[in-house]
Scaffold this motif. Structure first.
Motif, mmCIF file in Angstrom:
data_model
loop_
_atom_site.group_PDB
_atom_site.id
_atom_site.type_symbol
_atom_site.label_atom_id
_atom_site.label_comp_id
_atom_site.label_asym_id
_atom_site.label_seq_id
_atom_site.Cartn_x
_atom_site.Cartn_y
_atom_site.Cartn_z
ATOM 1 N N GLY A 94 17.232 29.935 -5.690
ATOM 2 C CA GLY A 94 17.943 28.866 -6.394
ATOM 3 C C GLY A 94 17.160 27.576 -6.341
ATOM 4 N N THR A 123 15.448 25.923 -9.499
ATOM 5 C CA THR A 123 15.960 24.584 -9.795
ATOM 6 C C THR A 123 14.828 23.574 -9.897
ATOM 7 O OG1 THR A 123 18.076 25.015 -8.697
ATOM 8 C CG2 THR A 123 17.448 22.718 -8.984
ATOM 9 N N PHE A 146 23.794 29.547 -13.478
ATOM 10 C CA PHE A 146 22.833 29.746 -12.405
ATOM 11 C C PHE A 146 23.388 30.637 -11.303
ATOM 12 C CE2 PHE A 146 19.809 26.796 -14.051
ATOM 13 C CZ PHE A 146 18.644 26.994 -13.314
ATOM 14 N N THR A 152 23.941 27.383 -4.800
ATOM 15 C CA THR A 152 24.594 27.092 -6.071
ATOM 16 C C THR A 152 25.055 25.633 -6.117
ATOM 17 O OG1 THR A 152 25.371 29.374 -6.234
ATOM 18 C CG2 THR A 152 26.443 27.770 -7.652
ATOM 19 N N VAL A 173 22.183 23.478 -6.840
ATOM 20 C CA VAL A 173 21.847 23.456 -8.269
ATOM 21 C C VAL A 173 22.669 22.375 -8.973
ATOM 22 C CG1 VAL A 173 22.017 24.721 -10.447
ATOM 23 C CG2 VAL A 173 21.147 25.873 -8.418
#
Length: 236
Positions: free
Chosen positions: A80, A84, A137, A153, A156
């Motif tokens: 992630g 990102t 995502f 998450t 993000v």
């Protein structure tokens, strides 16, 4: 050099060099061997002090930080973070650089004209867009088997809304980056449990948190000076 450092005050140098010293000392104290992490931390801290002054150089350094940080994240399966920064933060920093250079204050490209007018409609749009990106995502990160998926998450979400307001030249970007710093401190605490040498990365984001709070204060003060200067020019 005068254009680059002309707006710096003693407090800026104190925060900058103290940040570099704290990061380096923590790396040496923990007998760190990940010199890439050290490099990313030093570049990131430098990027934040320039960003706090509204200097486009900060965005150039932020792109460099994003690339290095993406590589580090890949090593720890923090996909992630990797996606990102490599796929969002770095490109958005490039767009922000263009935005800042095309909106200089009083023709001086070493300082961006700060935008303090964020309407309720734009806030709703920013949060809605962030929610949509985060939702998408989550499934991408899940499919990749991302470590600490919930924290990743959330990272993000905070990263996306931060880069959005950086592009919009709003002081709000610093507050959202500060929230992202908190999330990353938690995320890298998990990595530190497996590899104690990564405590240097945690110290790095603690330093980033202080810098982002300072950045917000600096942007608010700079925005007032810009408004007063513009008002004075109109009266002439």
């Amino acid at each position: 050099m005068k254009k680059i450092f002309g707006a710096f005050k003693p407090i800026d140098y104190i925060i900058w060099f103290t940040s570099l010293a704290v990061i380096t000392i923590s790396f040496v104290a923990t007998k760190g061997t990940e010199y890439l992490s050290l490099a990313a931390s030093l570049v990131g801290a430098t990027a934040l002090i320039f960003t706090a002054k509204g200097n486009p150089v900060g965005q150039v350094l932020m792109m460099t930080f994003g690339i290095i940080y993406a590589i580090i994240s890949y090593k720890f399966a923090y996909y992630g973070e990797m996606i990102t920064y490599a796929g969002m933060s770095v490109p958005m920093a490039a767009f922000s650089l263009i935005s800042w250079l095309t909106h200089p204050f009083d023709g001086d490209r070493s300082q961006v004209r700060i935008n303090t007018k964020t309407s309720l409609k734009e806030l709703i749009f920013a949060f809605a867009l962030t929610a949509a990106v985060t939702f998408a995502f989550y499934f991408i990160l899940k499919a990749l088997g991302t470590a600490s998926i919930l924290t990743s998450t959330i990272s993000v979400a905070t990263s996306f809304i931060s880069v959005y307001f950086t592009f919009r030249r709003s002081p709000l970007h610093s507050l959202f980056y500060a929230s992202n710093d908190v999330v990353l401190i938690i995320l890298w605490s998990f990595a530190c449990a497996k590899d104690p040498s990564q405590i240097a990365v945690i110290v790095c984001f603690c330093v980033f948190l202080v810098n982002d709070v300072y950045g917000y204060i600096s942007w608010i003060k700079t925005a007032k000076r810009q408004e007063n200067s513009s008002a004075a020019d109109e009266q002439r």
